[in-house]
Scaffold this motif. Structure first.
Motif: not given
Length: 576
Positions: A413-418
């Motif tokens: 979650a710290r690297h991508r958000v969907l």
């Protein structure tokens, strides 16, 4: 979203000093020589009185004054040596800012073609020069204050240490007052700068559309809108002027109060061994050292210093950061810090099911904006789930920033958000929803995210960011806008929008996608409308058996499905 400007303002200000340590050392040495008259003035005046004129030896008194003249000459010569060193610090900063503003303008032109960046013109022609002049001015002011006040206080310490008991308290009080006033002055100057930008943007839009204004009979409406922008600018300017006048209190406390206290306690000081020459020398230190230095500092910090902080912060907020150097990856390859790489990726919903994705090789470069198009049910959302780490490929590998996707959901979650089609909003305050992925975000960060997505109207309707919201009381489009602002505010390096704007109108969708395109990091958009493809750096066309990527123009030539999806039924001339 790029929150770096808030954090790196001090870094940007100190960068020229760290970049040229030898220049800084030479500047400090010449500044010390320049401060020689300030250090020697009181002592030489005291010597002229006590050992010369007061003792009936005018020749000795004149000799002391002659030495003071020599010191002044040496200080003036040192001042001449200061300016080349100052230029060596300031000009590289100006060059860096020009490069940054131009890069930001080109990026804006690429992500939002046809929309002139009038504020960018103001940044290049006005704000960069403001930073250059203000940085030079504030460097001179701070340098002169430190060495002048330091020399005067050191001279008093050697001449009559008891005088410091009278002089230091009001000087420290003035420093505290100045610190308190600078915050409000900075806020006022920032509002003036923003008002200038808004006025420039409004005027630019009107000038560019005069024919349409006349044709539509909108002269009065347009005039009222421009008048409002002018009035806001005038109000901001008046507030800055009022706060500027308030700075005279600092000078009164730190510059004149020490002199009043020194004269009013003269009998007490002489009763404790302070000579007449010592008193006169101390008066010299105050009037020729402390007062001018403090006045220059007050004017400099309250004027150039505030303009420097506000303008530089505005430039950093409005332009992308310099790209980070790529980190080495396996087999000698390099990967950008936010790049995504799919190698022979395949996926099927079950052991015997037909693969939805088959042997897909795809790279999303650092900062790239990729849009995925294709018929409904072809696997676009599956691809989004694979890249976001919600689905694990049955074959091949997905890498983010040159590394496999983290297995830990919190780390991922710290690297991508969907954002999926149906956005998630929970019961709580609007601010809690917006800051859910960025709990350390400040009010300014949230304001910028709200403005970028175009959420101001919804925030106002709901009663502000502190208002309690219920998901079932919001429309699907409103929930999507809140989720988009939340994703924009998050620190994630990769944003995946899986038809995340399907409940928005085309204009709101375009605004959101353009905002994410300007945001730091990579952007993957599963398109709901084909207009999304026109805003992308590249487009990936999925047709169930194969996938082809390219620019809009390239795909019009090479992909019949893409021509079909975009409504270009005939092949362009020269297509094979």
């Amino acid at each position: 979203m790029n929150r770096a400007p808030e954090v790196s303002l001090r870094t940007e200000l100190l960068a020229p000093l760290r970049r040229s340590p030898r220049v800084v050392v030479r500047l400090a040495l010449w500044s010390a020589v320049e401060a020689l008259p300030g250090f020697a003035a009181g002592r030489l005046v005291a010597g002229a009185v006590d050992s010369g004129f007061g003792a009936g030896r005018p020749g000795v008194g004149m000799a002391y004054l002659a030495l003071l003249g020599v010191a002044v000459f040496v200080g003036a010569w040192a001042t001449r040596q200061v300016y080349p060193r100052l230029a060596a610090l300031v000009e590289p900063l100006r060059d860096d800012l020009v490069r940054r503003v131009v890069t930001g303008g080109l990026h804006a032109a690429r992500t939002a073609p046809g929309r002139p960046d009038t504020a960018g013109v103001a940044r290049l022609t006005q704000q960069v020069e403001i930073v250059r002049e203000a940085y030079a001015g504030i460097t001179m002011v701070v340098r002169r204050f430190v060495f002048s006040v330091g020399g005067a206080l050191l001279g008093m310490c050697f001449l009559e240490p008891l005088v410091l008991v009278v002089v230091l308290p009001p000087l420290l009080a003035a420093a505290g007052l100045l610190a308190l006033m600078l915050r409000s002055t900075t806020d006022a100057q920032r509002e003036l700068l923003l008002a200038d930008e808004r006025l420039a943007a409004e005027a630019g839009a009107v000038i560019g559309g005069l024919r349409d204004v006349t044709a539509a009979g909108a002269e009065r409406w347009t005039g009222d809108r421009l008048s409002t922008a002018v009035e806001r600018q005038a109000l901001a300017a008046r507030r800055v002027a009022r706060l500027t006048a308030d700075r005279t209190l600092v000078l009164a406390v730190g510059g004149w109060l020490p002199l009043v206290l020194l004269l009013s306690t003269a009998s007490w000081l002489t009763g404790h061994g302070v000579t007449a020459g010592g008193l006169l020398g101390s008066v010299t230190y105050i009037t020729q050292g402390l007062q001018p230095a403090l006045q220059t500092l007050v004017q400099g910090l309250g004027g150039s210093g505030v303009r420097l902080a506000v303008t530089l912060r505005r430039i950093l907020e409005s332009t992308p950061p310099e790209p980070a150097a790529p980190a080495p990856g396996p087999a000698g390859r390099t990967h950008g810090p936010y790049g995504v790489e799919l190698s022979k990726v395949g996926f099927a919903y079950g052991p015997g099911a037909e693969p939805v994705v088959r042997d897909l090789d795809l790279t999303i470069g650092p900062g790239e904006h990729l849009v995925v198009v294709g018929p409904s049910g072809i696997g676009k959302s599956t691809l989004a789930g694979l890249i976001a780490g919600l689905l694990r490929p049955t074959s091949g590998e997905v890498r983010l920033g040159g590394r496999p996707l983290p297995a830990d959901p919190a780390e991922l979650a710290r690297h991508r958000v969907l954002i999926p089609q149906e956005a998630y909003v929970f019961t709580g305050t609007l601010d809690e929803n917006l800051r859910y992925l960025a709990s350390d975000a400040g009010p300014g960060d949230v304001d910028r995210a709200v403005a970028a997505i175009g959420l101001e109207g919804l925030v106002e309707r709901l009663g502000g960011r502190g208002a309690q919201i219920a998901p079932d009381a919001l429309s699907a489009g409103e929930r999507q806008q809140i989720a988009l602002a939340r994703a924009y505010l998050s620190p994630a390096d990769l944003v995946v929008l899986d038809e995340a704007t399907c409940h928005l109108d085309p204009a709101a969708e375009a605004r959101a996608e353009e905002a994410f395109a300007r945001r730091r990091g990579s952007l993957l958009v599963i398109a709901h409308r084909m207009s999304s493809a026109l805003r992308a750096d590249r487009v990936l066309v999925m047709d169930g058996t194969d996938a082809v990527a390219g620019s809009h123009e390239e795909l019009l030539t090479s992909s019949a499905l893409y021509r079909d999806l975009t409504g270009h039924w005939r092949r362009p001339a020269g297509a094979r």
